[in-house]
Write a protein that holds these residues in place. Structure first.
Motif, PDB file in Angstrom:
ATOM      1  N   UNK A  93       0.896  -1.165  -0.085  1.00 53.81           N
ATOM      2  CA  UNK A  93      -0.081   0.050   0.062  1.00 53.81           C
ATOM      3  C   UNK A  93       0.937   1.124   0.025  1.00 53.81           C
ATOM      4  N   UNK A  94       0.939   1.848  -1.168  1.00 53.71           N
ATOM      5  CA  UNK A  94       1.825   3.143  -1.157  1.00 53.71           C
ATOM      6  C   UNK A  94       1.050   4.142  -0.884  1.00 53.71           C
ATOM      7  N   UNK A  95       1.157   4.646   0.447  1.00 57.32           N
ATOM      8  CA  UNK A  95       0.621   5.825   1.083  1.00 57.32           C
ATOM      9  C   UNK A  95       0.727   7.274   0.314  1.00 57.32           C
ATOM     10  N   UNK A  96       1.733   7.315  -0.686  1.00 56.82           N
ATOM     11  CA  UNK A  96       1.719   8.419  -1.409  1.00 56.82           C
ATOM     12  C   UNK A  96       0.937   8.746  -2.608  1.00 56.82           C
ATOM     13  N   UNK A  97       0.707   7.199  -3.055  1.00 56.94           N
ATOM     14  CA  UNK A  97      -0.218   7.340  -4.298  1.00 56.94           C
ATOM     15  C   UNK A  97      -1.849   7.143  -3.843  1.00 56.94           C
ATOM     16  N   UNK A  98      -2.180   7.047  -2.527  1.00 55.28           N
ATOM     17  CA  UNK A  98      -3.425   6.890  -1.876  1.00 55.28           C
ATOM     18  C   UNK A  98      -4.419   8.039  -2.167  1.00 55.28           C
ATOM     19  N   UNK A  99      -5.410   7.757  -3.080  1.00 55.81           N
ATOM     20  CA  UNK A  99      -6.208   9.026  -3.351  1.00 55.81           C
ATOM     21  C   UNK A  99      -7.531   8.725  -2.352  1.00 55.81           C
ATOM     22  N   UNK A 100      -8.306   9.648  -2.406  1.00 58.51           N
ATOM     23  CA  UNK A 100      -9.385   9.674  -1.307  1.00 58.51           C
ATOM     24  C   UNK A 100     -10.325   8.428  -1.924  1.00 58.51           C
ATOM     25  N   UNK A 101     -10.588   8.288  -3.032  1.00 62.45           N
ATOM     26  CA  UNK A 101     -11.050   7.009  -3.533  1.00 62.45           C
ATOM     27  C   UNK A 101     -10.389   5.547  -2.974  1.00 62.45           C
ATOM     28  N   UNK A 102      -9.159   5.470  -3.078  1.00 64.81           N
ATOM     29  CA  UNK A 102      -8.914   4.632  -2.509  1.00 64.81           C
ATOM     30  C   UNK A 102      -8.284   4.292  -1.017  1.00 64.81           C
ATOM     31  N   UNK A 103      -8.342   5.331  -0.422  1.00 63.09           N
ATOM     32  CA  UNK A 103      -8.467   5.479   1.095  1.00 63.09           C
ATOM     33  C   UNK A 103      -9.795   4.772   1.517  1.00 63.09           C
ATOM     34  N   UNK A 104     -10.924   5.457   0.754  1.00 66.55           N
ATOM     35  CA  UNK A 104     -12.223   4.760   0.959  1.00 66.55           C
ATOM     36  C   UNK A 104     -12.300   3.150   0.742  1.00 66.55           C
ATOM     37  N   UNK A 105     -11.782   2.865  -0.479  1.00 67.89           N
ATOM     38  CA  UNK A 105     -11.611   1.362  -0.659  1.00 67.89           C
ATOM     39  C   UNK A 105     -10.863   0.667   0.625  1.00 67.89           C
ATOM     40  N   UNK A 106      -9.941   1.039   1.043  1.00 65.07           N
ATOM     41  CA  UNK A 106      -9.125   0.660   1.940  1.00 65.07           C
ATOM     42  C   UNK A 106      -9.730   0.314   3.094  1.00 65.07           C
ATOM     43  N   UNK A 136      -6.637   7.458  11.740  1.00 59.70           N
ATOM     44  CA  UNK A 136      -7.631   6.553  11.237  1.00 59.70           C
ATOM     45  C   UNK A 136      -7.180   5.175  11.117  1.00 59.70           C
ATOM     46  N   UNK A 137      -5.884   5.081  10.366  1.00 59.94           N
ATOM     47  CA  UNK A 137      -5.560   3.751  10.027  1.00 59.94           C
ATOM     48  C   UNK A 137      -5.022   2.794  11.301  1.00 59.94           C
ATOM     49  N   UNK A 138      -4.423   3.652  12.395  1.00 56.26           N
ATOM     50  CA  UNK A 138      -4.028   2.949  13.589  1.00 56.26           C
ATOM     51  C   UNK A 138      -5.140   2.466  14.255  1.00 56.26           C
ATOM     52  N   UNK A 139      -6.212   3.426  14.433  1.00 58.85           N
ATOM     53  CA  UNK A 139      -7.572   2.930  14.905  1.00 58.85           C
ATOM     54  C   UNK A 139      -7.961   1.788  14.118  1.00 58.85           C
ATOM     55  N   UNK A 140      -8.123   1.568  12.837  1.00 61.02           N
ATOM     56  CA  UNK A 140      -8.508   0.566  12.265  1.00 61.02           C
ATOM     57  C   UNK A 140      -7.515  -0.773  12.476  1.00 61.02           C
ATOM     58  N   UNK A 141      -6.076  -0.556  12.509  1.00 55.05           N
ATOM     59  CA  UNK A 141      -5.492  -1.803  12.869  1.00 55.05           C
ATOM     60  C   UNK A 141      -5.883  -2.279  14.295  1.00 55.05           C
TER      61      UNK A 141
END
Length: 182
Positions: A93-106, A136-141
């Motif tokens: 998961x390349x965090x530099x390339x994550x768009x809002x759509x990618x973030x929502x998908x993830x 948010x990611x840390x909370x999800x993890x």
């Protein structure tokens, strides 16, 4: 007498390297990418080789730090290749390339790689997420026990002899990450 070694391979440029900054790699693909890198030269890892070998056998999350261009992704590939989960996919998961759509998908989609188990998930450049998404990611993890169901590897850019950015520090602290400084 000094020698220079060059290795050339022909490859096709992928039209889309991964959906929304998320791509999957097999052990063979990861090994091929590592073997064609400068880290595959015998002895180039130096003292780092022993640390990587020990860490690759551990189930704990790992934080790889270093300056830009030091090969943090290659160390992540090596950790994956030598781990017990090497027969399952590596999810990058390349965090530099994550768009809002990618973030929502993830974070919200049923087929997100965060819903899988027994994989190695590599969060490349976690510092690029910023404070809000990092929390948010840390909370999800933590809420989903992702770090207990999968092998997690993070990388974060840091200057030589400098401390990690706050996002990286929080991940290391909350997940008890082992660290590798490249």
């Amino acid at each position: 007498q000094p020698y220079a070694v060059f290795h050339f391979t022909q490859s096709q440029i992928p039209i889309t390297p991964g959906k929304y900054g998320i791509r999957y790699a097999s052990k063979k693909e990861a090994r091929d990418q590592f073997v064609n890198s400068f880290y595959s030269i015998p002895g180039i890892l130096g003292d780092l080789a022993e640390s990587v070998e020990k860490i690759s056998q551990s189930p704990f999350p790992v934080m790889i730090t270093g300056e830009t261009g030091t090969g943090k992704e290659l160390i992540a590939l090596l950790l994956y290749i030598r781990s017990a989960l090497d027969t399952n996919p590596l999810i990058i998961i390349d965090c530099r390339q994550l768009t809002d759509k990618g973030w929502a998908y993830l974070t919200n989609h049923y087929s997100s790689p965060l819903n899988d188990s027994r994989n190695t998930i590599y969060f490349h450049s976690i510092d690029a997420l910023g404070p809000e998404k990092s929390r948010q990611l840390l909370s999800c993890i933590l809420d989903t026990n992702l770090h207990r169901r999968n092998r997690l590897i993070f990388s974060c850019v840091s200057k030589r002899d400098a401390v990690l950015p706050p996002e990286g520090q929080e991940i290391v602290k909350q997940l008890s990450c082992l660290t590798v400084c490249v």
